[in-house]
Write a protein that holds these residues in place. Structure first.
Motif, PDB file in Angstrom:
ATOM      1  N   GLU A 156      13.288 -42.314  -6.520  1.00 59.53           N
ATOM      2  CA  GLU A 156      14.623 -41.929  -4.768  1.00 59.53           C
ATOM      3  C   GLU A 156      14.991 -43.899  -4.838  1.00 59.53           C
ATOM      4  OE1 GLU A 156      11.566 -41.401  -1.652  1.00 59.53           O
ATOM      5  OE2 GLU A 156      10.953 -42.850  -1.866  1.00 59.53           O
ATOM      6  N   GLY A 174      21.647 -35.388  -1.903  1.00 59.95           N
ATOM      7  CA  GLY A 174      21.741 -35.274  -3.426  1.00 59.95           C
ATOM      8  C   GLY A 174      22.921 -35.029  -3.734  1.00 59.95           C
ATOM      9  N   GLU A 217      17.513 -26.785   0.070  1.00 57.30           N
ATOM     10  CA  GLU A 217      18.163 -27.665   0.814  1.00 57.30           C
ATOM     11  C   GLU A 217      18.927 -28.803   0.356  1.00 57.30           C
ATOM     12  OE1 GLU A 217      14.381 -30.128   0.664  1.00 57.30           O
ATOM     13  OE2 GLU A 217      15.208 -32.208   0.636  1.00 57.30           O
ATOM     14  N   LEU A 218      19.419 -28.932   1.170  1.00 57.30           N
ATOM     15  CA  LEU A 218      20.481 -29.577   0.783  1.00 57.30           C
ATOM     16  C   LEU A 218      20.653 -31.518   1.210  1.00 57.30           C
ATOM     17  CD1 LEU A 218      23.583 -30.344   0.594  1.00 57.30           C
ATOM     18  CD2 LEU A 218      24.325 -29.305   2.901  1.00 57.30           C
ATOM     19  N   THR A 256      17.482 -30.921 -10.773  1.00 55.89           N
ATOM     20  CA  THR A 256      17.796 -31.130 -12.883  1.00 55.89           C
ATOM     21  C   THR A 256      16.938 -32.494 -12.213  1.00 55.89           C
ATOM     22  OG1 THR A 256      20.046 -32.862 -11.510  1.00 55.89           O
ATOM     23  CG2 THR A 256      20.423 -30.047 -12.630  1.00 55.89           C
ATOM     24  N   GLU A 267      11.014 -32.200 -12.775  1.00 52.18           N
ATOM     25  CA  GLU A 267      10.905 -31.157 -12.521  1.00 52.18           C
ATOM     26  C   GLU A 267      10.583 -30.352 -13.330  1.00 52.18           C
ATOM     27  OE1 GLU A 267      11.234 -30.599  -9.060  1.00 52.18           O
ATOM     28  OE2 GLU A 267      12.941 -32.667  -8.582  1.00 52.18           O
ATOM     29  N   GLU A 317      21.208 -41.796   0.374  1.00 48.62           N
ATOM     30  CA  GLU A 317      20.542 -43.175   0.628  1.00 48.62           C
ATOM     31  C   GLU A 317      20.988 -43.887   2.040  1.00 48.62           C
ATOM     32  OE1 GLU A 317      16.308 -40.448  -0.478  1.00 48.62           O
ATOM     33  OE2 GLU A 317      16.618 -42.845  -2.005  1.00 48.62           O
ATOM     34  N   ARG A 366      13.249 -37.247 -11.780  1.00 44.68           N
ATOM     35  CA  ARG A 366      12.026 -36.561 -11.307  1.00 44.68           C
ATOM     36  C   ARG A 366      12.230 -35.289 -12.801  1.00 44.68           C
ATOM     37  NH1 ARG A 366      12.977 -35.746  -4.997  1.00 44.68           N
ATOM     38  NH2 ARG A 366      13.198 -38.144  -4.773  1.00 44.68           N
TER      39      ARG A 366
HETATM   40  N1  GAP Z   1      14.356 -40.897   0.271  1.00 45.24           N
HETATM   41  C1  GAP Z   1      13.340 -39.749   0.185  1.00 45.24           C
HETATM   42  C2  GAP Z   1      14.193 -38.338  -0.370  1.00 45.24           C
HETATM   43  O1  GAP Z   1      14.335 -38.684  -1.794  1.00 45.24           O
HETATM   44  P1  GAP Z   1      13.542 -35.569  -1.126  1.00 45.24           P
HETATM   45  O2  GAP Z   1      13.991 -34.252   0.024  1.00 45.24           O
HETATM   46  O3  GAP Z   1      12.923 -35.533  -2.778  1.00 45.24           O
HETATM   47  O4  GAP Z   1      13.781 -36.827  -0.134  1.00 45.24           O
HETATM   48  C3  GAP Z   1      16.108 -35.799  -1.270  1.00 45.24           C
HETATM   49  O5  GAP Z   1      15.136 -36.133  -1.687  1.00 45.24           O
HETATM   50  C4  GAP Z   1      17.635 -35.462  -1.411  1.00 45.24           C
HETATM   51  O6  GAP Z   1      17.722 -35.595  -3.008  1.00 45.24           O
HETATM   52  C5  GAP Z   1      17.074 -33.458  -1.669  1.00 45.24           C
HETATM   53  O7  GAP Z   1      17.719 -33.179  -0.099  1.00 45.24           O
HETATM   54  C6  GAP Z   1      18.469 -33.257  -2.100  1.00 45.24           C
HETATM   55  O8  GAP Z   1      19.579 -33.193  -2.174  1.00 45.24           O
HETATM   56  C7  GAP Z   1      18.167 -33.976  -3.643  1.00 45.24           C
HETATM   57  N2  GAP Z   1      16.835 -34.108  -4.988  1.00 45.24           N
HETATM   58  C8  GAP Z   1      16.459 -33.930  -4.702  1.00 45.24           C
HETATM   59  N3  GAP Z   1      15.337 -33.476  -5.686  1.00 45.24           N
HETATM   60  C9  GAP Z   1      16.258 -33.025  -6.442  1.00 45.24           C
HETATM   61  C10 GAP Z   1      16.434 -32.509  -8.195  1.00 45.24           C
HETATM   62  N4  GAP Z   1      15.531 -32.878  -8.253  1.00 45.24           N
HETATM   63  N5  GAP Z   1      17.972 -32.568  -8.309  1.00 45.24           N
HETATM   64  C11 GAP Z   1      18.732 -32.540  -7.980  1.00 45.24           C
HETATM   65  N6  GAP Z   1      19.309 -32.643  -5.958  1.00 45.24           N
HETATM   66  C12 GAP Z   1      17.932 -33.746  -5.651  1.00 45.24           C
END
Ligand code: GAP
Length: 440
Positions: free
Chosen positions: A159, A280, A242-243, A203, A193, A210, A191
């Motif tokens: 993050e 994101g 989630e957005l 992804t 995932e 942020e 990440r």
């Molecule tokens: N700093 C807080 C944080 O990172 P999070 O809910 O884990 O919170 C925030 O992530 C946003 O990042 C998510 O709402 C999403 O839009 C985006 N996001 C998180 N993981 C993602 C992934 N693997 N691929 C694309 N977007 C991602």
């Protein structure tokens, strides 16, 4: 105006590839699973989207992350998902995606997680034969030395906000900001995932926008939202997802970094609290693209078109210059070159076998206006000499606008700047002045 027949829940993956928004990464080598590159129009849309992000104070920290940052933030220990793998077909699932939220809560409360029996059949092979759930850390690592040694492991940030927290004192002191103030950062996060579904939605490599708002919490006042997360969801083609995540992080991060680094991160004697908004970027792009994608019947004709009704501030291009015929290429391209340094909006040049195709292509990427150079434009004997057709994306209405001598006080530039100003408001639908001559 065309009859709008919006298809909200369509999976746009092929469309976005065909029209140059997203390409599968390394496709010529068979592709790196679930990784995406931005094409020319996706890159332009992303650039414009990021420009709209408000910054109070900015910051641009490293992607490669010191292990101690992630030890302090808790990511080394706690940033994991529960993974289960089917023994029969080897398909891997995130446990919380496989079972109901009630069942997952029961699992989390269970002490001996190794004996947990998944009460569901594998959606792929139909068998109920899973390995016991195991923790799967989502951090991606990299090695900083030539020899691969555990000691040299560094991480790719999961993050962007940790770079803001670790620089907090330096930012506050160098900018002389008093609380409350905000710090924003836009950049890549990574990440590992377990499951990657739905194209660009999830992804391993993605971009985050942020914003961390730092403030002092009066001691006696604990607001009702204390330490709360309230996510924003969007209805994507596969359903709700989630957005954006909005959280009150308390002073957890700054306290942890203060303890681990032994540095004083207090302002006026207290460690500030943080409210965070985290988007994101690719997810936001997906939501915007799905929301603005329309399939329409063109009124009074049998033709159909797809159009991206992107707002002017986000459309990859505001204006496209198009020659009506091959013979007019040079004139049209020269006009494009002349206008490029003059105009304050984004401009592109388009050629297609016929004008209808050129319009459809520009509609499909969301260009607001098409300027067509026709035979009258280049004919000094024509009453329309030095004029062009200006076609509006949404209404498909066309007017002629004139180009007087000299580019500096060129009327095209002027007419379009007026339209630009009219359209600069996010709320406004793009419009053209009256004097419609036809629809195409
Ligand atoms: N700093 C807080 C944080 O990172 P999070 O809910 O884990 O919170 C925030 O992530 C946003 O990042 C998510 O709402 C999403 O839009 C985006 N996001 C998180 N993981 C993602 C992934 N693997 N691929 C694309 N977007 C991602």
């Amino acid at each position: 105006m065309p009859e709008s027949n919006s298809v909200i829940h369509k999976d746009l993956t092929n469309y976005l590839k065909h029209y140059g928004f997203f390409f599968p990464n390394a496709e010529i080598y068979g592709g790196l699973a679930k990784a995406w590159d931005l094409g020319p129009y996706g890159a332009e849309l992303k650039r414009k989207l990021k420009n709209l992000c408000p910054h109070n104070v900015g910051c641009d920290s490293q992607i490669i992350t010191h292990p101690q940052i992630l030890a302090a933030s808790g990511h080394l220990k706690n940033f994991h998902d529960w993974l289960v793998e089917c023994r029969q077909c080897r398909k891997r699932y995130r446990l919380d995606n496989l079972i109901s939220s009630e069942q997952f809560s029961v699992f989390l409360s269970q002490k001996d997680k190794n004996n947990y029996q998944v009460k569901k059949n594998c959606p792929r092979c139909g068998k109920n034969d899973f390995h016991p759930p195991r923790q799967f850390n989502l951090l991606l690592t990299t090695n900083l030395e030539i020899t691969e040694d555990k000691e040299n492991v560094a991480y790719l940030r999961p993050e962007t906000c940790q770079g803001i927290f670790t620089n907090f004192a330096l930012i506050q002191r160098s900018t002389h900001r008093q609380l409350p103030f905000g710090v924003g950062q836009i950049g890549k996060s990574f990440r590992n995932e377990i499951t990657l579904h739905h194209g660009i939605f999830r992804t391993r490599e993605f971009e985050q926008m942020e914003l961390e708002f730092f403030f002092a919490l009066p001691k006696e006042e604990l607001p009702h939202y204390a330490k709360k997360t309230q996510d924003l969801y969007f209805n994507y083609h596969f359903g709700w997802g989630e957005l954006c995540s909005n959280s009150h992080r308390g002073n957890y991060d700054l306290s942890q970094h203060s303890q681990h680094s032994q540095k004083d991160l207090r302002v006026n004697g207290t460690i500030p609290e943080v409210i965070e908004v985290s988007f994101g970027v690719e997810r936001l792009m997906l939501a915007i693209l799905q929301d603005t994608y329309h399939e329409e019947k063109v009124a009074g004709s049998q033709t159909e078109r797809t159009v991206l009704r992107l707002p002017p501030l986000l459309a990859p291009f505001f204006v496209a210059i198009i020659p009506l015929s091959q013979q007019l290429r040079n004139t049209a391209y020269q006009l494009y070159l002349d206008l490029l340094p003059e105009v304050s909006f984004s401009l592109t040049y388009e050629e297609a076998p016929n004008i209808g195709k050129a319009y459809r292509r520009q509609d499909a990427i969301g260009t607001i206006y098409c300027l067509t150079v026709d035979f009258d434009t280049a004919d000094p004997n024509s009453s329309h000499y030095n004029t062009l057709t200006c076609r509006h994306r949404d209404s498909m209405e066309q007017i002629r606008i004139s180009r007087s001598e000299g580019i500096g006080d060129d009327k095209i530039t002027k007419s379009l700047s007026e339209i630009t100003i009219m359209n600069a408001n996010w709320e406004n639908e793009p419009t053209l002045p009256p004097q419609t001559i036809s629809n195409n």
